[in-house]
Design a protein around this motif. Structure first.
Motif, PDB file in Angstrom:
ATOM      1  N   MET A  74       7.247   2.882   2.984  1.00 53.70           N
ATOM      2  CA  MET A  74       5.864   2.469   3.270  1.00 53.70           C
ATOM      3  C   MET A  74       5.811   1.095   3.923  1.00 53.70           C
ATOM      4  SD  MET A  74       4.006   5.052   2.548  1.00 53.70           S
ATOM      5  CE  MET A  74       2.418   4.311   2.897  1.00 53.70           C
ATOM      6  N   LYS A 118       6.428   1.824   7.424  1.00 53.32           N
ATOM      7  CA  LYS A 118       5.299   2.563   7.986  1.00 53.32           C
ATOM      8  C   LYS A 118       4.149   1.615   8.313  1.00 53.32           C
ATOM      9  CE  LYS A 118       4.185   6.809   6.333  1.00 53.32           C
ATOM     10  NZ  LYS A 118       3.551   7.865   5.495  1.00 53.32           N
ATOM     11  N   THR A 155      -3.459   1.691  -4.026  1.00 58.56           N
ATOM     12  CA  THR A 155      -3.024   3.081  -3.996  1.00 58.56           C
ATOM     13  C   THR A 155      -3.871   3.930  -3.051  1.00 58.56           C
ATOM     14  OG1 THR A 155      -2.196   4.844  -5.430  1.00 58.56           O
ATOM     15  CG2 THR A 155      -4.402   4.002  -5.933  1.00 58.56           C
ATOM     16  N   ALA A 165      -7.294   5.178   6.814  1.00 52.17           N
ATOM     17  CA  ALA A 165      -7.870   4.617   5.583  1.00 52.17           C
ATOM     18  C   ALA A 165      -8.064   3.100   5.706  1.00 52.17           C
ATOM     19  CB  ALA A 165      -6.970   4.950   4.396  1.00 52.17           C
ATOM     20  N   ILE A 187       0.852  -1.185   0.000  1.00 49.67           N
ATOM     21  CA  ILE A 187       0.000   0.000   0.000  1.00 49.67           C
ATOM     22  C   ILE A 187       0.885   1.232   0.000  1.00 49.67           C
ATOM     23  CG2 ILE A 187      -0.194   0.041   2.529  1.00 49.67           C
ATOM     24  CD1 ILE A 187      -3.076   0.985   2.212  1.00 49.67           C
ATOM     25  N   GLY A 188       0.438   2.283  -0.660  1.00 45.84           N
ATOM     26  CA  GLY A 188       1.196   3.533  -0.686  1.00 45.84           C
ATOM     27  C   GLY A 188       0.556   4.497  -1.647  1.00 45.84           C
ATOM     28  N   GLY A 189       0.708   5.758  -1.374  1.00 47.30           N
ATOM     29  CA  GLY A 189       0.007   6.773  -2.141  1.00 47.30           C
ATOM     30  C   GLY A 189       0.540   6.976  -3.554  1.00 47.30           C
ATOM     31  N   PRO A 248      -4.069   8.537  -1.727  1.00 46.72           N
ATOM     32  CA  PRO A 248      -3.629   9.883  -2.088  1.00 46.72           C
ATOM     33  C   PRO A 248      -2.222  10.179  -1.570  1.00 46.72           C
ATOM     34  CG  PRO A 248      -5.125   9.966  -0.227  1.00 46.72           C
ATOM     35  CD  PRO A 248      -5.034   8.534  -0.627  1.00 46.72           C
ATOM     36  N   ASP A 249      -1.569  11.091  -2.205  1.00 45.02           N
ATOM     37  CA  ASP A 249      -0.263  11.572  -1.759  1.00 45.02           C
ATOM     38  C   ASP A 249      -0.125  12.987  -2.338  1.00 45.02           C
ATOM     39  OD1 ASP A 249       2.253  10.256  -0.376  1.00 45.02           O
ATOM     40  OD2 ASP A 249       3.056  11.514  -1.959  1.00 45.02           O
ATOM     41  N   LYS A 255       4.415   2.284  -3.838  1.00 48.17           N
ATOM     42  CA  LYS A 255       4.204   3.702  -4.143  1.00 48.17           C
ATOM     43  C   LYS A 255       4.036   3.859  -5.645  1.00 48.17           C
ATOM     44  CE  LYS A 255       4.286   7.667  -1.730  1.00 48.17           C
ATOM     45  NZ  LYS A 255       3.943   7.895  -0.324  1.00 48.17           N
ATOM     46  N   ASN A 290       7.454  12.607   3.853  1.00 47.83           N
ATOM     47  CA  ASN A 290       8.069  11.298   3.622  1.00 47.83           C
ATOM     48  C   ASN A 290       9.543  11.465   3.274  1.00 47.83           C
ATOM     49  OD1 ASN A 290       5.713   9.565   3.816  1.00 47.83           O
ATOM     50  ND2 ASN A 290       5.024  10.521   1.929  1.00 47.83           N
TER      51      ASN A 290
HETATM   52  N1  PHE Z   1       0.293   9.393   1.363  1.00 44.71           N
HETATM   53  C1  PHE Z   1       0.028   8.366   2.303  1.00 44.71           C
HETATM   54  C2  PHE Z   1       1.278   8.000   3.085  1.00 44.71           C
HETATM   55  O1  PHE Z   1       2.381   8.331   2.704  1.00 44.71           O
HETATM   56  C3  PHE Z   1      -0.412   7.165   1.574  1.00 44.71           C
HETATM   57  C4  PHE Z   1      -1.754   6.651   1.824  1.00 44.71           C
HETATM   58  C5  PHE Z   1      -2.718   7.243   2.608  1.00 44.71           C
HETATM   59  C6  PHE Z   1      -2.044   5.478   1.252  1.00 44.71           C
HETATM   60  C7  PHE Z   1      -3.912   6.680   2.796  1.00 44.71           C
HETATM   61  C8  PHE Z   1      -3.246   4.886   1.442  1.00 44.71           C
HETATM   62  C9  PHE Z   1      -4.173   5.481   2.219  1.00 44.71           C
HETATM   63  O2  PHE Z   1       1.192   7.371   4.106  1.00 44.71           O
END
Ligand code: PHE
Length: 336
Positions: free
Chosen positions: A51, A54, A101, A282, A26-28, A103-104, A66, A249
């Motif tokens: 990520m 994280k 995916t 999320a 998972i990653g934005g 948002p980022d 990502k 990040n």
């Molecule tokens: N931009 C967020 C982060 O770096 C990535 C993200 C947020 C991915 C929410 C999925 C859901 O952590």
């Protein structure tokens, strides 16, 4: 890792999957221009690796990934934006669920709604009106504040937050929430942003606006809330804050910078911990089926993780970065 030039948009898109050990990566999705596509590839690889850490530190059943869309101008027009998103959706779909995916920087809940539809559900943070958990900035900011409270306790002692001088680098979607809240709690907050149009809002919230480089100014706490890579070896040697904690990040240009900060007595809270609120929110809301009330303590738990890392680093005579990696490894071994 997939790197393609989108056949509809002509834009270079890279998607990196760093790990699927704990679950799908998972990653934005970052939308940003780079001097060269190779810089974008380097960035997406480093961001994906972060990520993984994280997600592990947040005890989420996910690995790290990502996506980077390497042309911020190509998405300014709505129709062009759709073409780029269609190209990205094609890459995501081709990974068969290995990458999810969200948002980022540069991407929005509206983009996630489009990606969710085009990929058959592989995108987080659609608008709440469409059944998603919405903008993740509020949750990210809450996580930063939890991290900051815990770290300030560790460094300055309990209850000291109100008297601190804080510099918030970047007054964007997360930075502004953190800065405004700290000012409301009585901190003297200075902020700045490359986008000068944000100045009036900041001043109206009682903040001091600065066009100087805040890294060089004297603060108790520095909150990096803009793009990453601000702490290079040189900057770490001259930086004057005592505590650095923020959501940007990849704040360090290189791992060694963590040692330089440590040697100078500057406490740096790794961004993989401080910036996890958004992803926790999320995943808890959209995937684990938790309510808002059940999700809040999972975001606040960032504070406990920060304490664990800073105590571990102090007791082990190591940097918070090493302590965070150790903890991430231990948490991956025991899935939540
Ligand atoms: N931009 C967020 C982060 O770096 C990535 C993200 C947020 C991915 C929410 C999925 C859901 O952590």
């Amino acid at each position: 890792m997939r790197v393609v030039r989108g056949r509809r948009s002509g834009v270079v898109i890279a998607v990196a999957v760093h790990s699927t050990q704990a679950g799908p990566a998972i990653g934005g999705c970052r939308i940003k221009s780079y001097p060269d596509w190779r810089d974008g590839v380097d960035d997406v690889v480093r961001l994906a690796r972060a990520m993984t850490e994280k997600a592990a530190l947040a005890r989420l059943p996910h690995g790290g990934g990502k996506a980077v869309i390497m042309d911020a101008d190509a998405v300014l027009d709505e129709r062009d934006r759709l073409l780029v998103l269609e190209d990205l959706a094609e890459v995501i779909t081709s990974l068969d669920g290995a990458y999810l995916t969200g948002p980022d920087i540069g991407s929005t809940p509206a983009d996630m709604e489009i990606l969710h539809r085009l990929t058959g559900g592989l995108a987080f943070c659609r608008p709440e009106s469409s059944g998603g958990s919405g903008n993740s900035s509020t949750a990210t900011a809450r996580g930063v504040l939890a991290a900051l409270d815990a770290a300030a306790d560790h460094v300055f002692g309990t209850g000291a937050l109100a008297d601190l001088r804080v510099g918030v680098i970047g007054y964007g979607s997360v930075g502004r929430l953190v800065a405004d809240e700290l000012a409301a709690r009585g901190c003297a907050v200075t902020t700045g942003d490359l986008d000068g149009s944000r100045r009036a809002t900041a001043e109206a919230a009682g903040l001091t606006w600065s066009t100087e480089d805040l890294l060089d100014e004297e603060f108790d706490v520095l909150v990096p809330a803009a793009v990453g890579g601000l702490l290079s070896e040189e900057r770490a040697r001259t930086c004057r804050a005592r505590l650095i904690v923020g959501p940007a990040n990849n704040q360090l240009t290189h791992d060694d910078v963590a040692s330089t900060l440590h040697e100078r007595g500057i406490t740096w809270v790794p961004d993989v911990v401080a910036g996890a609120g958004g992803i926790i929110h999320a995943v808890c809301r959209e995937e684990l089926g938790l309510t808002e009330e059940e999700t809040t303590p999972r975001i606040s738990a960032i504070g406990t993780t920060v304490t664990e890392i800073l105590t571990g680093a102090r007791d082990g005579g190591t940097t918070p970065q090493v302590a965070a990696r150790d903890l991430a490894a231990r948490r991956t071994a025991v899935p939540a």
